[in-house]
Design a protein around this motif. Structure first.
Motif, PDB file in Angstrom:
ATOM      1  N   CYS A 157       0.836  -1.203   0.000  1.00 25.53           N
ATOM      2  CA  CYS A 157       0.000   0.000   0.000  1.00 25.53           C
ATOM      3  C   CYS A 157       0.873   1.256   0.000  1.00 25.53           C
ATOM      4  N   CYS A 192      -0.236   3.149   3.714  1.00 25.11           N
ATOM      5  CA  CYS A 192       0.126   2.614   5.038  1.00 25.11           C
ATOM      6  C   CYS A 192       1.299   1.626   4.990  1.00 25.11           C
ATOM      7  N   CYS A 232      -5.676  -1.315  -1.336  1.00 21.98           N
ATOM      8  CA  CYS A 232      -5.611  -1.648   0.094  1.00 21.98           C
ATOM      9  C   CYS A 232      -6.964  -1.353   0.730  1.00 21.98           C
ATOM     10  N   ASP A 253      -7.978  -0.819   3.561  1.00 20.90           N
ATOM     11  CA  ASP A 253      -8.032   0.139   4.669  1.00 20.90           C
ATOM     12  C   ASP A 253      -8.273   1.577   4.228  1.00 20.90           C
ATOM     13  N   HIS A 254      -8.150   1.857   2.928  1.00 20.87           N
ATOM     14  CA  HIS A 254      -8.299   3.251   2.468  1.00 20.87           C
ATOM     15  C   HIS A 254      -9.303   3.389   1.338  1.00 20.87           C
TER      16      HIS A 254
HETATM   17 ZN   LIG Z   1      -3.096   0.783   3.240  1.00 21.88          ZN
END
Ligand SMILES: [Zn+2]
Ligand SMILES: *Cc1c(COP(=O)(O)O)cnc(C)c1O
Length: 425
Positions: A9, A12, A25, A27-28
């Motif tokens: 990523c 992160c 990713c 998470d985003h």
């Molecule tokens: Zn990430």
């Protein structure tokens, strides 16, 4: 794919195995752009400079062990890449430089740099077993996808802003892609494609969202260094010594995938020990669509950027929120380059200058690259001894209407000698 370690990523730093995530990713959301990580020992066991010196494949696939595709997957038959790198002494002279080179990516099969990415997209779609492939595009990425898909019989659905130049829309239609003209901007088309691809389960080629597009685009960096070496080395060239990297590379920037890809390709070559220095990468944007220049000047990170208005004659580099902004900013920051803006007038002025001094006819976005070199020289950024490469990313035939703004109407002449004599005298 033994040579691929994973997908990292760009926000992160979390690394995933290929197959663990489809595109970004998680998470985003859709902004979690990932970067393909390689095992360079595995690559070095499968490809070398001397091996390439004997390889007569004039396409991006000469570098297949450096691309994140399964070695066994068939590649499309069209001849993508290995575009000419021309020395441009008359351009150099105009700018009081010694070594200027232009790379003519308008020579690709659908006449733009985007063929490099779309060729990889078609291979990845095949690996995924996809039955339909889709993309949002300002025009060229879709033309490239339409052409490459047609070459392997893969149905394509494309979303372009309704204001795209007619020549590009003609390409989409003639290649038989299903075309939808979006009543909105490229950024609107991009968001729409994300939803549509998810809903219908289509393979998504969208720039930056799909991590493999950078891996196709990076092949231009390999070519620049290999071709420069071929041009500057005594014959016969055997590949024994290191490759020669230029000092500076000018790249026109919209979403930032090309510039990120160029950086990636150069980092690959450094990691392999094939070049001994990192060129400075110069990102050129149109003044009316210059979100990355702003972010670079203000020291922002990609994830801190917000959508800006985008309005320029150079349709291929019109992007309000550049999708590959993390990689695009790193390309300039990590190489000591710069971001510069050029006006639409400077872009238009560059079209005939490039054509008349090199023979290469560029579309506005491509000409922006040279307009950026002119500006960088005027600002004293370029030393006269430097080896400079200007990427010309698309053919002028893509957008005749803009090109014709730069030249006068020709006279209409009666078909007789006296009429010609009158005009000549
Ligand atoms: Zn990430
Ligand atoms: C797409 C394109 C660019 C810009 O590439 P990005 O990856 O969007 O920055 C430049 N020139 C031409 C001709 C293009 O088609």
């Amino acid at each position: 794919m033994q040579h691929v370690l994973g997908l990292k990523c760009t926000i992160c730093g979390k690394t995933y195995r290929t197959g663990e995530i489809a595109y970004v990713c998680p998470d985003h959301g859709d902004d979690g752009i990932v970067d393909v990580q390689y095992d360079y020992d595995v690559i070095a066991a499968n490809i070398s400079r001397p091996h390439l010196a004997k390889n007569s494949d004039p396409t991006i696939w000469r570098y297949k062990p450096l691309i994140a595709v399964d070695p066994a997957t068939p590649v499309p038959p069209m001849r993508v890449g290995w575009t000419p790198l021309y020395e441009a002494p008359r351009l150099a002279e105009r700018l009081h430089l010694k070594h200027v080179w232009v790379k003519d990516d308008g020579m690709n099969p659908t006449a733009s740099f985007k063929d490099r990415a779309s060729a990889v997209a078609v291979v990845k779609a095949h690996e995924e077993g996809a039955e339909i492939i889709t993309t949002a595009s300002t025009g060229n990425a879709a033309a490239a996808l339409a052409g490459l898909s047609a070459s392997v019989g893969l149905p394509a659905v494309i979303f372009v802003p309704k204001a795209a130049p007619p020549a590009k829309i003609a390409q989409h239609l003639i290649y038989g892609a299903r075309v939808m003209l979006v009543d909105g901007t490229y950024d609107d088309a991009f968001e729409l494609t994300l939803k549509v691809a998810r809903e219908f389960g289509w393979y998504n080629r969208n720039t930056a969202y799909n991590p493999y597009m950078s891996e196709g685009k990076k092949t231009a960096a390999f070519e620049v260094c290999e071709q420069l070496t071929l041009a500057l080395s005594p014959a016969p060239y055997t590949g024994a010594g290191k490759w020669i990297a230029p000092d500076r590379i000018f790249v026109p920037v919209g979403d930032g995938c090309i510039i990120g890809g160029i950086h990636k390709g150069l980092k690959d070559l450094i990691a392999l020990g094939w070049i001994d220095h990192m060129p400075k990468i110069m990102g050129i944007q149109a003044a009316g669509s210059s979100a990355l220049v702003d972010a670079w000047e203000r020291g922002l990170q990609g994830w801190e950027m917000t959508p800006q208005p985008a309005e320029t004659i150079a349709d291929s580099i019109s992007a309000g929120l550049p999708r590959d902004r993390n990689k695009a900013l790193a390309a300039v920051r990590e190489t000591g380059g710069a971001y510069l803006r050029v006006s639409d007038q400077e872009i238009l002025d560059a079209i005939p200058v490039i054509a008349r001094n090199t023979g290469v006819f560029s579309e506005p976005a491509a000409a922006a690259s040279y307009a950026g070199l002119v500006k960088a020289v005027a600002q004293g950024m370029v030393d006269s001894e430097e080896h400079v490469v200007v990427l010309l990313t698309g053919s002028g035939l893509k957008d005749i209407k803009s090109a014709m703004k730069t030249v006068p109407e020709p006279p209409i002449v009666a078909p007789d000698l006296e009429a010609v004599r009158e005009i000549i005298e």
